[in-house]
Design a protein around this motif. Structure first.
Motif, PDB file in Angstrom:
ATOM      1  N   GLU A 125       0.827  -1.208   0.000  1.00 17.71           N
ATOM      2  CA  GLU A 125       0.000   0.000   0.000  1.00 17.71           C
ATOM      3  C   GLU A 125       0.859   1.255   0.000  1.00 17.71           C
ATOM      4  O   GLU A 125       0.575   2.219  -0.698  1.00 17.71           O
ATOM      5  CB  GLU A 125      -0.936   0.021   1.200  1.00 17.71           C
ATOM      6  N   ARG A 126       1.928   1.233   0.804  1.00 21.18           N
ATOM      7  CA  ARG A 126       2.824   2.394   0.863  1.00 21.18           C
ATOM      8  C   ARG A 126       3.466   2.623  -0.500  1.00 21.18           C
ATOM      9  O   ARG A 126       3.553   3.748  -0.981  1.00 21.18           O
ATOM     10  CB  ARG A 126       3.897   2.158   1.930  1.00 21.18           C
ATOM     11  N   LYS A 127       3.875   1.540  -1.153  1.00 21.03           N
ATOM     12  CA  LYS A 127       4.485   1.671  -2.480  1.00 21.03           C
ATOM     13  C   LYS A 127       3.469   2.163  -3.504  1.00 21.03           C
ATOM     14  O   LYS A 127       3.792   2.951  -4.365  1.00 21.03           O
ATOM     15  CB  LYS A 127       5.098   0.341  -2.918  1.00 21.03           C
ATOM     16  N   LYS A 128       2.221   1.680  -3.426  1.00 18.13           N
ATOM     17  CA  LYS A 128       1.183   2.144  -4.344  1.00 18.13           C
ATOM     18  C   LYS A 128       0.948   3.639  -4.187  1.00 18.13           C
ATOM     19  O   LYS A 128       0.808   4.361  -5.160  1.00 18.13           O
ATOM     20  CB  LYS A 128      -0.131   1.394  -4.100  1.00 18.13           C
ATOM     21  N   ASP A 129       0.874   4.089  -2.918  1.00 19.29           N
ATOM     22  CA  ASP A 129       0.682   5.515  -2.669  1.00 19.29           C
ATOM     23  C   ASP A 129       1.802   6.328  -3.290  1.00 19.29           C
ATOM     24  O   ASP A 129       1.572   7.366  -3.892  1.00 19.29           O
ATOM     25  CB  ASP A 129       0.613   5.801  -1.167  1.00 19.29           C
ATOM     26  N   TYR A 130       3.031   5.854  -3.124  1.00 22.60           N
ATOM     27  CA  TYR A 130       4.172   6.573  -3.691  1.00 22.60           C
ATOM     28  C   TYR A 130       4.085   6.597  -5.200  1.00 22.60           C
ATOM     29  O   TYR A 130       4.277   7.623  -5.827  1.00 22.60           O
ATOM     30  CB  TYR A 130       5.487   5.903  -3.246  1.00 22.60           C
ATOM     31  N   LEU A 131       3.763   5.449  -5.804  1.00 23.07           N
ATOM     32  CA  LEU A 131       3.690   5.368  -7.258  1.00 23.07           C
ATOM     33  C   LEU A 131       2.574   6.247  -7.799  1.00 23.07           C
ATOM     34  O   LEU A 131       2.763   6.950  -8.790  1.00 23.07           O
ATOM     35  CB  LEU A 131       3.489   3.917  -7.695  1.00 23.07           C
ATOM     36  N   GLU A 132       1.418   6.233  -7.142  1.00 27.14           N
ATOM     37  CA  GLU A 132       0.318   7.083  -7.595  1.00 27.14           C
ATOM     38  C   GLU A 132       0.696   8.558  -7.519  1.00 27.14           C
ATOM     39  O   GLU A 132       0.386   9.333  -8.421  1.00 27.14           O
ATOM     40  CB  GLU A 132      -0.934   6.815  -6.762  1.00 27.14           C
ATOM     41  N   GLY A 133       1.369   8.946  -6.447  1.00 31.21           N
ATOM     42  CA  GLY A 133       1.816  10.332  -6.327  1.00 31.21           C
ATOM     43  C   GLY A 133       2.826  10.684  -7.401  1.00 31.21           C
ATOM     44  O   GLY A 133       2.798  11.775  -7.971  1.00 31.21           O
ATOM     45  N   PHE A 134       3.709   9.748  -7.699  1.00 29.24           N
ATOM     46  CA  PHE A 134       4.718   9.981  -8.731  1.00 29.24           C
ATOM     47  C   PHE A 134       4.071  10.125 -10.096  1.00 29.24           C
ATOM     48  O   PHE A 134       4.394  11.025 -10.865  1.00 29.24           O
ATOM     49  CB  PHE A 134       5.723   8.824  -8.737  1.00 29.24           C
ATOM     50  N   LEU A 135       3.126   9.251 -10.406  1.00 32.42           N
ATOM     51  CA  LEU A 135       2.467   9.301 -11.709  1.00 32.42           C
ATOM     52  C   LEU A 135       1.536  10.496 -11.843  1.00 32.42           C
ATOM     53  O   LEU A 135       1.280  10.966 -12.941  1.00 32.42           O
ATOM     54  CB  LEU A 135       1.694   8.003 -11.961  1.00 32.42           C
TER      55      LEU A 135
END
Length: 166
Positions: A43-53
């Motif tokens: 979940e933490r990685k998804k949040d980071y990826l969504e913010g990056f994208l």
């Protein structure tokens, strides 16, 4: 002399005294690490990826690589083919640089395969005409250089593939 120039200044204390006065934070230990489940980590990685994208790319001016005008000039250069080699002059590596200023003046630095190339007199003129015809270009200037000399290592992989060199 004014009052500002008469101010007394105090020298800073030696570094070892300053460090001794500051309380050192506790050191991190492996035992203190927080256990994180695989799901929480994902979940933490998804949040980071969504913010990056979701981030918007930095604005690129038209004359920089990636800008509309720059890419239009490169597209125009890719339409010019070497008469002896069936590859465009950009992929062949004859274009050493493209610069475009804010007012739309374009400068192309190029070379030829050899100084004795049969199109040595006409190719720079054709490049200047094609680049000058790109919408948004105010004027175009072509500089023909011989240093560094052209070599097959300057070709793109697409050009090497086209010529059967890969």
């Amino acid at each position: 002399m004014n009052d500002e120039s008469k101010k007394d200044y105090i020298a800073a204390p030696p570094p070892n005294e300053v460090v001794a006065a500051v309380e050192q934070p506790p050191r991190a230990r492996v035992d203190d690490a927080v256990e994180e489940s695989a799901g929480a980590k994902l979940e933490r990685k998804k949040d980071y990826l969504e913010g990056f994208l979701a981030q918007k790319p930095a604005a690129v001016s038209g004359g920089e690589p990636g800008g509309e005008l720059y890419e239009a000039i490169v597209a125009a250069l890719k339409e010019i083919y070497d008469p002896e080699i069936p590859v465009n002059i950009y992929d062949l590596g004859l274009i050493y640089g493209v610069e475009v200023d804010e007012e739309g003046a374009a400068q192309v630095i190029m070379t030829l395969t050899t100084p004795h190339c049969p199109v040595a007199e006409s190719m720079p003129g054709e490049v200047e005409l094609r680049v000058g015809a790109v919408p948004g270009v105010r004027d175009a200037e072509v500089s023909l250089v011989w240093d560094p000399p052209w070599g097959p290592d300057k070709m793109t992989d697409e050009a090497r593939l086209e010529l059967g060199m890969l």
